[in-house]
Write an enzyme that holds these catalytic residues in place. Structure first.
Site, PDB file in Angstrom:
ATOM      1  N   GLU A 150     -20.079  39.498  61.481  1.00  0.00           N
ATOM      2  CA  GLU A 150     -21.672  39.184  61.774  1.00  0.00           C
ATOM      3  C   GLU A 150     -22.225  38.511  60.662  1.00  0.00           C
ATOM      4  O   GLU A 150     -21.990  39.115  59.560  1.00  0.00           O
ATOM      5  CB  GLU A 150     -22.359  40.298  62.176  1.00  0.00           C
ATOM      6  CG  GLU A 150     -23.918  39.875  62.724  1.00  0.00           C
ATOM      7  CD  GLU A 150     -24.709  41.135  63.265  1.00  0.00           C
ATOM      8  OE1 GLU A 150     -24.269  41.982  62.984  1.00  0.00           O
ATOM      9  OE2 GLU A 150     -25.625  40.718  64.019  1.00  0.00           O
ATOM     10  N   GLU A 244     -30.528  42.316  70.856  1.00  0.00           N
ATOM     11  CA  GLU A 244     -30.734  43.310  69.887  1.00  0.00           C
ATOM     12  C   GLU A 244     -32.354  43.405  69.466  1.00  0.00           C
ATOM     13  O   GLU A 244     -32.500  43.316  68.248  1.00  0.00           O
ATOM     14  CB  GLU A 244     -29.850  43.147  68.649  1.00  0.00           C
ATOM     15  CG  GLU A 244     -29.540  44.217  67.451  1.00  0.00           C
ATOM     16  CD  GLU A 244     -28.972  43.770  66.460  1.00  0.00           C
ATOM     17  OE1 GLU A 244     -28.880  42.833  66.217  1.00  0.00           O
ATOM     18  OE2 GLU A 244     -28.118  44.816  65.791  1.00  0.00           O
TER      19      GLU A 244
HETATM   20 MN    MN Z   1     -27.272  41.669  64.760  1.00  0.00          MN
END
Ligand code: MN
Length: 291
Positions: A150, A244
């Protein structure tokens, strides 16, 4: 494409009773529940098996996220710290396998959040990170687990800040089970154009986190969701899209995410659920192909 949500929307600790969210997210229309590996790692084999069974029963797919603590920094200049990180991540991968989880994303190549009181040697950290990642990729492969790299914004990490750096990293690692993971919250800070960055990542994209610029649920801000949807269709993205959002203060989650004001309009749990459900409809309307 399958849609999911990260459990921490409702929680202020990375360790939580994940079981109760399985039925909840299904009822809200999601297929995927993302959980915190830092919580999973403390569960017993029996508890992991129960979680797995419950998810299977409700036809919910579990995925995992992690921001590796500093003591496990896989990109550290200190060999012992890197080894501790590799040992810890192997334990995490064992636990994921027991819980029936086939992918983990986040800061799995360094640590989080970065301590900027220390000097940064990016080329050296990158080299150490890749050495650690190759070991973990081989370990994860025996479980068919994919590692999702990420990209994070500059205030939280320094190694991989945009899609270009993440794609270069994954290309150089050159393992079938290591993919790029993008997050619209971080991209909004770092990318020239979010949709173009998704197109640039193309087939390297293995996971996507979505949220507004201030981490509210999609639809409560100004990110270009229609263009993002078009970019996902352009690359034939068929993996998971996980919301998220972080809108509540307090606890370790509030502290780590740096939520210093209530962004939920003092929402009750029922209102949080409703916001999420509306957001899912909003996103699906823009992401699903209309052609
Ligand atoms: Mn994230």
């Amino acid at each position: 494409m399958k849609y999911g949500v990260y459990f921490a929307y409702w929680e202020d600790s990375w360790e939580a009773d994940f079981e109760k969210y399985i039925e909840k997210v299904k009822a809200l229309g999601f297929d995927v529940l993302e959980v915190a590996a830092l919580g999973l790692v403390n569960l017993s084999d029996d508890e992991l098996a129960r979680l797995r069974n419950l998810a299977e029963q409700h036809n919910v797919i579990l995925t995992a996220g992690i921001g590796l603590p500093k003591e496990y920094d896989l990109s550290s200049s200190d060999e012992k710290t890197r080894q501790n990180g590799i040992d810890f991540m192997k334990k995490v991968l064992d636990k994921l396998h027991m819980a029936g989880i086939d992918r983990i994303g986040g800061t799995i190549y360094s640590y989080w959040p970065v301590d900027y009181n220390e000097d940064i040697d990016k080329p050296q950290a990158l080299k150490h990170s890749m050495t650690s990642l190759r070991i973990l990729a081989d370990y994860a492969l025996k479980y068919d687990i994919t590692l999702l790299i990420e990209t994070l914004n500059r205030f939280e990490q320094f190694l991989l800040n945009d899609a270009k750096e993440a794609v270069a990293y994954v290309k150089e690692i050159n393992k079938s089970n290591v993919k790029v993971m993008l997050d619209t919250f971080h991209m909004n800070i770092e990318e020239d154009n979010i949709a173009d960055a998704i197109r640039y990542t193309g087939t390297y994209l293995g996971h996507l986190h979505i949220g507004e610029a201030n981490r509210k649920v999609p639809g409560h801000g100004s990110l270009p969701w229609t263009e993002i949807g078009q970019a996902l269709r352009d690359i034939n993205y068929d993996q998971y899209i996980v919301m998220e959002p972080f809108v509540k203060t307090g606890g370790q989650v509030g502290k780590d995410i740096k939520v210093w004001r209530d962004l939920s309009n003092n929402a009750t749990e029922a209102q949080l659920d409703e916001d999420l459900q509306q957001s899912l409809n909003f996103v699906k309307a823009r992401f699903l192909s209309t052609q």
